[in-house]
Design a protein around this motif. Structure first.
Motif, short mmCIF file in Angstrom:
data_model
loop_
_atom_site.label_atom_id
_atom_site.label_comp_id
_atom_site.label_asym_id
_atom_site.label_seq_id
_atom_site.Cartn_x
_atom_site.Cartn_y
_atom_site.Cartn_z
N MET A 1 -65.60 -4.75 15.04
CA MET A 1 -65.06 -6.02 15.25
C MET A 1 -65.34 -6.31 16.70
N LEU A 2 -65.79 -7.50 17.20
CA LEU A 2 -65.85 -7.76 18.55
C LEU A 2 -64.70 -8.28 19.01
N GLN A 3 -64.12 -7.74 20.23
CA GLN A 3 -62.77 -8.20 20.58
C GLN A 3 -62.83 -9.20 21.95
N LEU A 4 -63.81 -8.71 22.79
CA LEU A 4 -63.77 -9.25 24.29
C LEU A 4 -65.27 -9.15 24.70
N VAL A 5 -65.52 -10.28 25.29
CA VAL A 5 -66.99 -10.64 25.98
C VAL A 5 -66.65 -10.89 27.29
N GLU A 6 -67.38 -10.11 28.37
CA GLU A 6 -67.45 -10.25 29.81
C GLU A 6 -68.69 -10.72 30.15
N VAL A 7 -68.76 -11.70 31.21
CA VAL A 7 -70.02 -12.02 31.93
C VAL A 7 -69.92 -11.89 33.05
N ARG A 8 -70.71 -11.01 33.63
CA ARG A 8 -71.23 -10.91 35.05
C ARG A 8 -72.52 -11.55 35.67
N THR A 9 -72.21 -12.26 36.81
CA THR A 9 -73.36 -12.65 37.47
C THR A 9 -73.77 -11.34 38.66
N ARG A 10 -75.05 -11.90 39.14
CA ARG A 10 -75.50 -10.67 39.91
C ARG A 10 -74.95 -10.70 41.26
N GLN A 11 -74.01 -11.99 41.60
CA GLN A 11 -73.19 -11.74 42.71
C GLN A 11 -72.00 -11.09 42.31
N GLY A 12 -71.65 -10.80 41.24
CA GLY A 12 -70.46 -9.88 40.92
C GLY A 12 -69.26 -10.68 40.27
N ASP A 13 -69.40 -12.05 40.21
CA ASP A 13 -68.41 -13.01 39.54
C ASP A 13 -68.34 -12.52 37.94
N LEU A 14 -67.11 -12.52 37.62
CA LEU A 14 -66.54 -11.96 36.44
C LEU A 14 -65.92 -13.21 35.51
N LEU A 15 -66.43 -13.49 34.32
CA LEU A 15 -65.95 -14.35 33.24
C LEU A 15 -65.47 -13.59 32.17
N SER A 16 -64.24 -13.75 31.71
CA SER A 16 -63.74 -13.07 30.56
C SER A 16 -63.41 -13.86 29.63
N LEU A 17 -63.82 -13.86 28.33
CA LEU A 17 -63.76 -14.62 27.06
C LEU A 17 -63.31 -13.72 25.80
N PRO A 18 -61.82 -13.41 25.90
CA PRO A 18 -61.26 -12.78 24.82
C PRO A 18 -61.53 -13.74 23.41
N LEU A 19 -61.78 -13.16 22.45
CA LEU A 19 -62.02 -13.98 21.20
C LEU A 19 -60.95 -14.29 20.45
N GLU A 20 -59.53 -13.68 20.75
CA GLU A 20 -58.55 -14.23 20.17
C GLU A 20 -57.46 -14.85 21.02
N ASP A 21 -57.92 -15.13 22.42
CA ASP A 21 -57.02 -15.72 23.30
C ASP A 21 -57.76 -16.88 23.75
N ASP A 22 -57.09 -18.20 23.61
CA ASP A 22 -57.78 -19.29 24.21
C ASP A 22 -57.00 -19.92 25.37
N SER A 23 -56.01 -19.17 26.02
CA SER A 23 -54.98 -19.60 27.14
C SER A 23 -55.78 -20.17 28.20
N SER A 24 -57.22 -19.79 28.52
CA SER A 24 -57.79 -20.03 29.65
C SER A 24 -58.46 -21.35 29.76
N GLY A 25 -58.46 -21.96 28.52
CA GLY A 25 -58.96 -23.10 27.98
C GLY A 25 -60.30 -23.17 27.39
N LEU A 26 -60.96 -21.70 27.31
CA LEU A 26 -62.24 -21.63 27.03
C LEU A 26 -62.17 -20.73 25.61
N ARG A 27 -62.46 -21.53 24.43
CA ARG A 27 -62.24 -20.82 22.98
C ARG A 27 -63.61 -20.47 22.54
N VAL A 28 -63.92 -19.23 22.23
CA VAL A 28 -65.31 -18.78 21.83
C VAL A 28 -65.28 -19.18 20.30
N ALA A 29 -66.12 -20.28 19.89
CA ALA A 29 -66.05 -20.52 18.66
C ALA A 29 -67.23 -19.76 17.60
N LYS A 30 -68.14 -19.34 18.19
CA LYS A 30 -69.17 -18.69 17.49
C LYS A 30 -70.01 -17.94 18.50
#
Length: 275
Positions: A1-30
């Protein structure tokens, strides 16, 4: 089961998308496109023969699609517009991103892609953003290579490798030469028991040399390091040789060389065709 998706740019910026935590305001629906990709099969037809004859096959690029719901916290300063701009920073079309996916069983894998589309639904009570990323190399790969030590042998005892990936992967064979070595052969037996042989025969290797042979697709070659200087010795690999790739399951590799054993190491990366 997938728990967490992280996205990195070539500049090193990091976006964290936990699948069961939408406190950041971003909810992964699908998330789509994590399973095995489609294979294109090539076949030929012949006169007076029913059906067709299989020729070759290849797997298509991977298309990862995300649907992200925007749900800002009324008590914070973030707005739907602010969340949308945050995603634009990572998913502007044409930009390169790296996904790191964390599975419940502890598996962590990466995959690199190019953003194809980033389409927001603005005029709705439940705003979302649809994102499409094309991964032209469709395999997920583990972050840390596996390293297997061993030696050459003048007998018939091989090195056994239990390959955990689901897609074939190349190896990096490194010989730390401690005596004169005129030639050697590498015998690989995958789970289907069909022996693959790679022969190396060039100017004799000397004590202190380091020979590195890579069978990884896209970076195949043979590099000799002597007195700190690297040089290509690809000509030493016989044209009749076959490039070695580990197959899912039990593989054996025997590096045959006459004389005393020479220390070596085999490095590879576990690759997966789907999660």
């Amino acid at each position: 089961m997938l728990q967490l998706v992280e996205v990195r740019t070539r500049q090193g910026d990091l976006l964290s998308l936990p699948l069961e935590d939408d406190s950041s305001g971003l909810r992964v629906a699908k998330i789509e496109g994590l399973g095995p990709v489609k294979a294109t099969l090539v076949s030929s037809s012949f006169a007076n023969m029913d059906g067709e004859e299989y020729q070759s096959s290849r797997r298509e690029p991977r298309n990862i699609k995300l649907e992200i719901e925007l749900d800002p916290d009324p008590e914070s300063e973030d707005t739907v517009y602010g969340l949308r701009k945050q995603l634009y920073k990572f998913f502007m079309p044409k930009s390169e991103v790296t996904f790191r996916l964390y599975m419940a069983d502890g598996l962590e894998v990466d995959i690199v892609g190019r953003v194809e589309t980033c389409e927001p639904e603005m005029f709705t009570q439940e705003p979302t953003i649809g994102i499409s990323v094309m991964c032209f190399k469709p395999d997920f790969y583990e972050l840390t290579p596996e390293l297997v030590p061993g030696t050459t042998t003048s007998g018939d005892v091989p090195i056994t490798i239990e390959y955990a990936g689901s897609i074939e992967t190349g190896i990096q064979l490194t010989l730390n030469v401690d005596r004169t070595l005129p030639e050697f052969s590498v015998f690989h037996v995958p789970p289907n028991d069909e022996t693959v042989q790679l022969d190396f025969n060039s100017d004799p290797l000397e004590a202190g040399d380091v020979l590195t042979i890579s069978t990884v697709r896209g970076s195949k070659g043979a590099i000799l390091t002597r007195a700190g200087v690297d040089s290509s010795v690809l000509y030493g690999i016989s044209p009749q040789s076959k490039w070695i790739e580990l197959q899912p399951g039990t593989n054996t590799i025997r590096v045959y060389a006459e004389g005393a054993d020479i220390p070596l190491s085999i490095q590879y990366i576990n690759k997966y065709g789907g999660l």
